[in-house]
Each structure stands twice: as C-alpha cells, then as structure tokens.
Motif scaffolding. Structure first.
Motif, PDB file in Angstrom:
ATOM      1  N   ALA A 140       0.833  -1.209   0.000  1.00 58.01           N
ATOM      2  CA  ALA A 140       0.000   0.000   0.000  1.00 58.01           C
ATOM      3  C   ALA A 140       0.863   1.251   0.000  1.00 58.01           C
ATOM      4  O   ALA A 140       0.624   2.194  -0.769  1.00 58.01           O
ATOM      5  CB  ALA A 140      -0.929  -0.005   1.211  1.00 58.01           C
ATOM      6  N   ILE A 141       1.868   1.253   0.843  1.00 54.15           N
ATOM      7  CA  ILE A 141       2.755   2.416   0.953  1.00 54.15           C
ATOM      8  C   ILE A 141       3.524   2.639  -0.350  1.00 54.15           C
ATOM      9  O   ILE A 141       3.836   3.779  -0.717  1.00 54.15           O
ATOM     10  CB  ILE A 141       3.716   2.246   2.144  1.00 54.15           C
ATOM     11  CG1 ILE A 141       2.927   2.314   3.460  1.00 54.15           C
ATOM     12  CG2 ILE A 141       4.810   3.324   2.134  1.00 54.15           C
ATOM     13  CD1 ILE A 141       3.751   2.005   4.684  1.00 54.15           C
ATOM     14  N   SER A 142       3.812   1.545  -1.077  1.00 62.68           N
ATOM     15  CA  SER A 142       4.548   1.675  -2.340  1.00 62.68           C
ATOM     16  C   SER A 142       3.769   2.486  -3.372  1.00 62.68           C
ATOM     17  O   SER A 142       4.346   2.981  -4.333  1.00 62.68           O
ATOM     18  CB  SER A 142       4.880   0.290  -2.909  1.00 62.68           C
ATOM     19  OG  SER A 142       3.711  -0.354  -3.391  1.00 62.68           O
ATOM     20  N   LEU A 143       2.463   2.622  -3.171  1.00 61.49           N
ATOM     21  CA  LEU A 143       1.640   3.399  -4.099  1.00 61.49           C
ATOM     22  C   LEU A 143       1.755   4.902  -3.862  1.00 61.49           C
ATOM     23  O   LEU A 143       1.332   5.696  -4.705  1.00 61.49           O
ATOM     24  CB  LEU A 143       0.167   2.985  -3.979  1.00 61.49           C
ATOM     25  CG  LEU A 143      -0.175   1.540  -4.371  1.00 61.49           C
ATOM     26  CD1 LEU A 143      -1.610   1.220  -3.995  1.00 61.49           C
ATOM     27  CD2 LEU A 143       0.048   1.317  -5.861  1.00 61.49           C
ATOM     28  N   ILE A 144       2.331   5.283  -2.725  1.00 61.09           N
ATOM     29  CA  ILE A 144       2.450   6.714  -2.399  1.00 61.09           C
ATOM     30  C   ILE A 144       3.843   7.045  -1.856  1.00 61.09           C
ATOM     31  O   ILE A 144       4.005   7.999  -1.099  1.00 61.09           O
ATOM     32  CB  ILE A 144       1.375   7.140  -1.370  1.00 61.09           C
ATOM     33  CG1 ILE A 144       1.409   6.226  -0.142  1.00 61.09           C
ATOM     34  CG2 ILE A 144      -0.016   7.131  -1.996  1.00 61.09           C
ATOM     35  CD1 ILE A 144       0.522   6.707   0.996  1.00 61.09           C
ATOM     36  N   ASN A 145       4.833   6.245  -2.230  1.00 61.07           N
ATOM     37  CA  ASN A 145       6.165   6.398  -1.618  1.00 61.07           C
ATOM     38  C   ASN A 145       7.077   7.406  -2.318  1.00 61.07           C
ATOM     39  O   ASN A 145       8.254   7.500  -2.021  1.00 61.07           O
ATOM     40  CB  ASN A 145       6.878   5.048  -1.528  1.00 61.07           C
ATOM     41  CG  ASN A 145       7.119   4.418  -2.896  1.00 61.07           C
ATOM     42  OD1 ASN A 145       6.702   4.953  -3.927  1.00 61.07           O
ATOM     43  ND2 ASN A 145       7.790   3.277  -2.912  1.00 61.07           N
ATOM     44  N   THR A 146       6.537   8.147  -3.270  1.00 66.59           N
ATOM     45  CA  THR A 146       7.295   9.242  -3.878  1.00 66.59           C
ATOM     46  C   THR A 146       6.452  10.513  -3.823  1.00 66.59           C
ATOM     47  O   THR A 146       5.234  10.457  -3.599  1.00 66.59           O
ATOM     48  CB  THR A 146       7.658   8.950  -5.353  1.00 66.59           C
ATOM     49  OG1 THR A 146       6.454   8.916  -6.135  1.00 66.59           O
ATOM     50  CG2 THR A 146       8.412   7.630  -5.486  1.00 66.59           C
ATOM     51  N   LYS A 147       7.084  11.636  -4.031  1.00 68.18           N
ATOM     52  CA  LYS A 147       6.374  12.917  -3.961  1.00 68.18           C
ATOM     53  C   LYS A 147       5.251  12.979  -4.981  1.00 68.18           C
ATOM     54  O   LYS A 147       4.120  13.382  -4.660  1.00 68.18           O
ATOM     55  CB  LYS A 147       7.357  14.065  -4.198  1.00 68.18           C
ATOM     56  CG  LYS A 147       6.715  15.445  -4.127  1.00 68.18           C
ATOM     57  CD  LYS A 147       7.731  16.539  -4.383  1.00 68.18           C
ATOM     58  CE  LYS A 147       7.079  17.913  -4.370  1.00 68.18           C
ATOM     59  NZ  LYS A 147       8.060  19.001  -4.622  1.00 68.18           N
ATOM     60  N   ASP A 148       5.540  12.577  -6.223  1.00 60.06           N
ATOM     61  CA  ASP A 148       4.531  12.634  -7.284  1.00 60.06           C
ATOM     62  C   ASP A 148       3.340  11.728  -6.970  1.00 60.06           C
ATOM     63  O   ASP A 148       2.185  12.111  -7.159  1.00 60.06           O
ATOM     64  CB  ASP A 148       5.146  12.239  -8.629  1.00 60.06           C
ATOM     65  CG  ASP A 148       6.074  13.318  -9.167  1.00 60.06           C
ATOM     66  OD1 ASP A 148       5.971  14.468  -8.703  1.00 60.06           O
ATOM     67  OD2 ASP A 148       6.896  13.003 -10.046  1.00 60.06           O
ATOM     68  N   LYS A 149       3.649  10.512  -6.499  1.00 56.56           N
ATOM     69  CA  LYS A 149       2.569   9.577  -6.163  1.00 56.56           C
ATOM     70  C   LYS A 149       1.712  10.120  -5.023  1.00 56.56           C
ATOM     71  O   LYS A 149       0.482   9.998  -5.041  1.00 56.56           O
ATOM     72  CB  LYS A 149       3.150   8.220  -5.767  1.00 56.56           C
ATOM     73  CG  LYS A 149       3.790   7.449  -6.910  1.00 56.56           C
ATOM     74  CD  LYS A 149       4.345   6.126  -6.377  1.00 56.56           C
ATOM     75  CE  LYS A 149       5.071   5.340  -7.454  1.00 56.56           C
ATOM     76  NZ  LYS A 149       5.634   4.073  -6.931  1.00 56.56           N
ATOM     77  N   ALA A 150       2.375  10.698  -4.023  1.00 59.15           N
ATOM     78  CA  ALA A 150       1.649  11.234  -2.873  1.00 59.15           C
ATOM     79  C   ALA A 150       0.742  12.388  -3.291  1.00 59.15           C
ATOM     80  O   ALA A 150      -0.410  12.486  -2.838  1.00 59.15           O
ATOM     81  CB  ALA A 150       2.633  11.695  -1.796  1.00 59.15           C
ATOM     82  N   ILE A 151       1.241  13.239  -4.153  1.00 59.25           N
ATOM     83  CA  ILE A 151       0.435  14.370  -4.644  1.00 59.25           C
ATOM     84  C   ILE A 151      -0.751  13.856  -5.452  1.00 59.25           C
ATOM     85  O   ILE A 151      -1.883  14.346  -5.312  1.00 59.25           O
ATOM     86  CB  ILE A 151       1.295  15.320  -5.500  1.00 59.25           C
ATOM     87  CG1 ILE A 151       2.335  16.032  -4.616  1.00 59.25           C
ATOM     88  CG2 ILE A 151       0.413  16.348  -6.216  1.00 59.25           C
ATOM     89  CD1 ILE A 151       3.315  16.881  -5.386  1.00 59.25           C
ATOM     90  N   ASN A 152      -0.490  12.860  -6.310  1.00 66.45           N
ATOM     91  CA  ASN A 152      -1.566  12.274  -7.105  1.00 66.45           C
ATOM     92  C   ASN A 152      -2.649  11.665  -6.218  1.00 66.45           C
ATOM     93  O   ASN A 152      -3.848  11.794  -6.491  1.00 66.45           O
ATOM     94  CB  ASN A 152      -1.004  11.198  -8.042  1.00 66.45           C
ATOM     95  CG  ASN A 152      -0.129  11.788  -9.124  1.00 66.45           C
ATOM     96  OD1 ASN A 152      -0.204  12.976  -9.416  1.00 66.45           O
ATOM     97  ND2 ASN A 152       0.719  10.963  -9.717  1.00 66.45           N
ATOM     98  N   PHE A 153      -2.192  11.004  -5.150  1.00 65.68           N
ATOM     99  CA  PHE A 153      -3.166  10.401  -4.237  1.00 65.68           C
ATOM    100  C   PHE A 153      -3.953  11.473  -3.492  1.00 65.68           C
ATOM    101  O   PHE A 153      -5.161  11.317  -3.256  1.00 65.68           O
ATOM    102  CB  PHE A 153      -2.478   9.482  -3.229  1.00 65.68           C
ATOM    103  CG  PHE A 153      -3.451   8.802  -2.299  1.00 65.68           C
ATOM    104  CD1 PHE A 153      -4.150   7.684  -2.718  1.00 65.68           C
ATOM    105  CD2 PHE A 153      -3.682   9.302  -1.028  1.00 65.68           C
ATOM    106  CE1 PHE A 153      -5.070   7.078  -1.887  1.00 65.68           C
ATOM    107  CE2 PHE A 153      -4.596   8.695  -0.184  1.00 65.68           C
ATOM    108  CZ  PHE A 153      -5.297   7.575  -0.615  1.00 65.68           C
ATOM    109  N   LEU A 154      -3.293  12.545  -3.121  1.00 64.89           N
ATOM    110  CA  LEU A 154      -3.982  13.646  -2.449  1.00 64.89           C
ATOM    111  C   LEU A 154      -5.086  14.212  -3.341  1.00 64.89           C
ATOM    112  O   LEU A 154      -6.199  14.486  -2.874  1.00 64.89           O
ATOM    113  CB  LEU A 154      -2.988  14.747  -2.076  1.00 64.89           C
ATOM    114  CG  LEU A 154      -3.573  16.008  -1.419  1.00 64.89           C
ATOM    115  CD1 LEU A 154      -4.259  15.639  -0.104  1.00 64.89           C
ATOM    116  CD2 LEU A 154      -2.484  17.048  -1.189  1.00 64.89           C
ATOM    117  N   ILE A 155      -4.782  14.356  -4.633  1.00 63.87           N
ATOM    118  CA  ILE A 155      -5.783  14.828  -5.592  1.00 63.87           C
ATOM    119  C   ILE A 155      -6.953  13.850  -5.643  1.00 63.87           C
ATOM    120  O   ILE A 155      -8.126  14.252  -5.629  1.00 63.87           O
ATOM    121  CB  ILE A 155      -5.159  14.990  -6.995  1.00 63.87           C
ATOM    122  CG1 ILE A 155      -4.102  16.106  -6.979  1.00 63.87           C
ATOM    123  CG2 ILE A 155      -6.241  15.302  -8.040  1.00 63.87           C
ATOM    124  CD1 ILE A 155      -3.288  16.192  -8.253  1.00 63.87           C
TER     125      ILE A 155
END
Length: 231
Positions: A140-155
């Motif tokens: 699960a964490i691997s889906l948001i483990n970079t800045k871009d992924k985290a921003i995309n998930f926030l959106i």
C-alpha cells in the motif's frame, strides 16, 4: 497525474451501465449477504480499470465469482480494521473523559489514516483478490512512496470527497422533498404518497450506487497510472 473527472462521472451511465443497472446495484447492495455480489462486482470493475479496461459489465454475469470476491474482500477488510478498532478503543478508554478535545483530534486522525489505507489496500486487493492483500501495508505504501505519487493520491482523495458531495446533495434534496410532500398528502392522497416514495427510493438507490461506481473509476484511474510507474 491527470484524473479524467468527466469520464468518472459518465462511467455509471455509459452504454453498459445506465439507470436500470445503477438501480439494480443499489437495490442489491441493500440486501444482506446478497450485497457481497455488488461488493465483488465493484472490486472486479476496479481490477479491470487497473488493467486498462473500463467496461462495467453485467452485475450478475459472474454472480458466483463476484460473491466469493466480495466475501474475501469483507474478510480482508475486517482483518484490516481490527487494529484500528483496538487503537480506537484504547483512545476512548484513555482520553474520552479526561481529554475530550485530544480524543476527538486523535479519533479524526485515526479515521483519516484508516480511509487512506482502505483505498490503497483495496487497490492492492483488486490486483489479485487475495485476502492477505488487505493487510499488505508495504504494498500500500509503495503506491504513495514518492512525492509525485503522494500528490496524485492527495488529488484523488480530495476528488473522492467532491464526488461524495456532488451525489449526496441531490440525494438529500430528493429524500427531504419526498418525505415532506408525502407527509402532506399521506392522508388525503395515500396512493400518490406511496408512488412518490417509491420513485424517490429508486432514484436515491441509483445515485448511491452510481456514486460508488464513480469513485471506483477514479481510484482505478489513479491505480493504473501509479502501478505503471512501478513497472
């Protein structure tokens, strides 16, 4: 990442969707045990979105398979929720009376973390439909483990809230006016009141399931692009 919001909102009403299918999905979702079919159906839909497909398909076409997937998802969700329930209970016993403000803060934070991981682990489960995928926090964490992924998930997370608001407003309005008008005519025109309640119920059930499809579509869009970056 670009989320196609218009596509997500159109998804429930596309050629292989439509009002009748949304109503059927909403109706079945209200029936205990049988609602595992619609739960599995949405998981299967998410799996197709992850692979690049976007067809909704018939809810009962693979009813037995959908039921099994829905049951496995339920079991996995219970396993995932257990530690959150334990932590919530501990917080309640420790802070509910002595520090109500702090308890509310930690409870809301716990709910936020729960909702975030529920989305991420649902993506993980949709990939292989294994129960333990719902407790694979590393994946699960691997889906948001970079800045871009985290921003995309926030959106994605924010847009899920927007979708909820967009759907819940007409649901509340329809329910309120149906109840109000029905109450006014209950004695003088009972038949009209009953018909009105039925129509309102059909529309509300359809909108509730359409909301689930729309949110699933957006999660699928996020998952497809995010998982593509990992390959």
């Amino acid at each position: 990442m670009y989320l196609d919001i218009a596509k997500a909102f159109k998804a429930p009403w596309n050629r292989d969707g439509g009002f009748a299918r949304m109503f059927l999905g909403g109706l079945v979702s209200c029936i205990p045990i049988l609602n595992l079919v619609t739960g599995g159906y949405l998981v299967e839909y998410l799996g197709r979105l992850i692979k690049g497909g976007d067809e909704l398909g018939n809810i009962f076409k693979n009813g037995a398979t959908s039921f099994v997937i829905g049951f496995k998802y339920l079991v996995g969700t219970i396993l995932f929720a257990l530690p959150f329930c334990v932590i919530g209970l501990i917080l309640h016993m420790a802070l509910a009376k002595s520090a109500a403000g702090l308890y509310a803060l930690f409870s809301n934070l716990l709910s936020l973390i729960y909702s975030i991981f529920l989305i991420l682990l649902s993506i993980n489960f949709a990939k292989n439909t294994k129960i333990l995928s719902m407790v694979d926090f590393q994946a699960a964490i691997s889906l948001i483990n970079t800045k871009d992924k985290a921003i995309n998930f926030l959106i994605l997370y924010i847009m899920n809230i927007v979708v909820y608001i967009v759907y819940i407003i007409p649901i509340i309005i329809i329910g309120f006016f149906a109840g109000l008008i029905g109450a006014l005519f209950l004695k003088s025109a009972a038949f009209i009141s009953i018909i009105l309640f039925i129509i309102a119920g059909i529309i509300i059930l359809s909108l509730v399931f359409a909301m689930a499809v729309t949110i699933t579509n957006m999660i699928g869009q996020f998952a497809q692009k995010t998982l593509a970056l990992q390959r």
